[in-house]
Design an enzyme around this catalytic site. Structure first.
Site, PDB file in Angstrom:
ATOM      1  N   CYS A 265       0.838  -1.210   0.000  1.00  0.00           N
ATOM      2  CA  CYS A 265       0.000   0.000   0.000  1.00  0.00           C
ATOM      3  C   CYS A 265       0.872   1.259   0.000  1.00  0.00           C
ATOM      4  O   CYS A 265       1.736   1.436   0.866  1.00  0.00           O
ATOM      5  CB  CYS A 265      -0.911  -0.037   1.220  1.00  0.00           C
ATOM      6  SG  CYS A 265      -1.594   1.566   1.620  1.00  0.00           S
TER       7      CYS A 265
ATOM      8  N   CYS B 186       0.748   3.295   3.181  1.00  0.00           N
ATOM      9  CA  CYS B 186       1.518   2.686   4.286  1.00  0.00           C
ATOM     10  C   CYS B 186       3.002   2.974   4.070  1.00  0.00           C
ATOM     11  O   CYS B 186       3.730   3.321   5.005  1.00  0.00           O
ATOM     12  CB  CYS B 186       1.299   1.166   4.340  1.00  0.00           C
ATOM     13  SG  CYS B 186      -0.416   0.701   4.589  1.00  0.00           S
TER      14      CYS B 186
END
Ligand code: SF4
Length: 463
Positions: free
Chosen positions: A383, A386
């Site tokens: 991600c 992230c």
């Protein structure tokens, strides 16, 4: 990140080609008309064949000339297609990356003429209208009247029309669709099951209709509006989500002339040029949308926090710019598993962060009294958001190391995703949770600001 735009060919026809295609389509239509006339004449011939004496020579001559006319236009079409130019919009975006908004606007209007329009929301994207006005070129503006706008916004539309002596082309939702949504789910269903359904009816479909009449559109999207969803927008792109006049992927170009401008500079520009602004801005509104889904923000709060504040940050696109959300960032997207198996390196790899397994986080959830508060990030290594918060989360863990707060991570994609969604409030990655000493249910960090100070303020306020 494999952008949605990349799914399309990097190159698409230039306006001149588009224009020629349009002409070719018209020629094609003419050919069809001629062929239709010709085939009708043939039918007449067939009828007249049994009555040769009644054969009409002028009709035959007209048919012959129609066929000749058709042959000429077909040849022209073939010639036009042979000499067509192709514009690589990715390359053009790179070329224009440092151009001024005025330059980009001028290029957009010059390229697409009356087949391009500015999408105006009634907020500071009025800057687009001012830029278009400054180019001295004719321009079109459309707006989506969802039926749920603030009264101030309607008054403002009127003011803008007068100021620039323009007519905004309003697009309205389909009355039947609104009626069925409201009758079945009420007027405020978006607070319960999310904004997407209502936005689809009141915004996305009317927008889709508007765009089907255009070859390009101009938006006021800026990178600084949403670090989550708008950080990558180029100044011009093949629209990854919508179709234009010709239909099909790649048939619409999206211009974002203020992509690289920050909010402060937009406001300096509006003040300098004495552009009228929506009176809601003076009441603390920054981003302006529908009345029930927009609220003022506090000083220092990010502007997108004033939109759909009851939902996860990543989901804050109403569908108008859904191409900004890459599939690899979608919790339910298939791309997630692809990236997972591709072996993306893990994140938050430091001694200061505890790596929780499934039993580990289950134990943490079960404890009624904890020895210390825990902050836990639910993440997926693939991600982008992230990845973007990795350094601040590591710094946070190092700052808190030795304190009475534990910092941990739990990888919540793949097989763990349903559990995390059901038990840990996972909506999108990353989700940050605070397990206080006594609370049975973790508290979810509500903001998309993931810098160390914001995270510390959250922890210190609630621990
Ligand atoms: Fe509906 Fe809110 Fe979307 Fe407006 S912003 S269309 S009211 S969900």
């Amino acid at each position: 990140m494999a952008s949605a735009a990349a799914a399309f060919s990097g190159s698409i026809p230039s306006h001149s080609r588009l224009h020629r295609d349009h002409k070719a389509a018209q020629i094609g239509n003419l050919v069809s008309v001629v062929q239709f006339r010709e085939s009708n004449l043939r039918k007449k011939w067939a009828v007249h064949a049994v009555e040769p004496t009644k054969r009409n020579d002028s009709v035959v001559a007209s048919a012959a000339s129609a066929v000749a006319e058709a042959t000429v236009v077909v040849e022209e079409t073939v010639k036009a297609r042979e000499t067509e130019e192709v514009v690589d919009f990715e390359k053009l975006a790179a070329e224009l990356e440092n151009a001024s908004p005025l330059e980009i606007m001028d290029r957009a209007l010059a390229t697409f003429g009356d087949e391009i329009a500015i999408a105006f929301s009634g907020a500071e994207d009025v800057a687009l209208i001012e830029y278009a006005h400054l180019t001295g070129r004719p321009f079109r503006v459309f707006s989506l009247d969802t039926g749920r706008l603030n009264p101030e916004t309607y008054k403002y539309f009127n003011e803008v029309e007068k100021h620039y002596d323009i007519h905004i082309e309003y697009m309205f939702p389909d009355a039947g669709e609104v009626q069925s949504l409201v009758r079945s789910k009420g007027l405020f269903s978006f607070y319960e099951d999310g904004h997407r359904e209502c936005c689809r009816v009141r915004k996305v479909r009317p927008l889709r209709r508007a765009l089907k009449g255009l070859r390009a559109w101009i938006t006021g999207q800026r990178k600084d509006q949403s670090p989550g969803t708008r950080a990558q927008i180029p100044v011009v792109q093949v629209d990854p989500s919508f179709e234009g006049l010709d239909g099909g992927a790649g048939s619409l170009i999206k211009w974002n002339p203020v992509a690289n401008v920050n909010g402060k500079d937009i406001w300096s520009f509006l003040r300098t040029m004495e552009v009228p602004v929506n009176s809601l801005h003076s009441q603390g509104y920054v981003s302006i949308g529908c009345e029930p889904c927009t609220r003022p923000v506090l000083p220092g709060q990010h502007e997108r926090e004033g939109r759909w504040w009851w939902e996860d940050a990543k989901a804050k696109e109403c569908g108008l710019h859904k191409g900004n959300i890459s599939e690899t960032q979608t919790v339910n997207g298939d791309a997630e598993s692809l990236d997972s198996v591709n072996g993306t390196p893990d994140l938050f790899q430091t001694q200061a962060i505890v790596n929780l397994s499934r039993p580990g986080i289950e134990n943490l959830m079960k404890l009624e009294r904890r020895a210390e508060p825990w902050v836990v990030v639910l993440y997926a290594p693939w991600c982008r958001f992230c990845q973007a918060m990795e350094s601040s989360y590591v710094e946070l863990a190092e700052k808190l190391s030795g304190s009475d707060v534990k910092v941990a991570k739990f990888r919540a994609d793949g097989d763990e995703k349903p559990f995390a969604q059901q038990e840990l409030q996972l909506g999108s990655f990353p989700t940050i949770l605070l397990f206080t000493k006594n609370g049975s249910r973790p508290i979810k960090y509500p903001s998309e600001k993931r810098d160390v100070d914001s995270l510390l303020a959250f922890i210190n306020a609630l621990r």
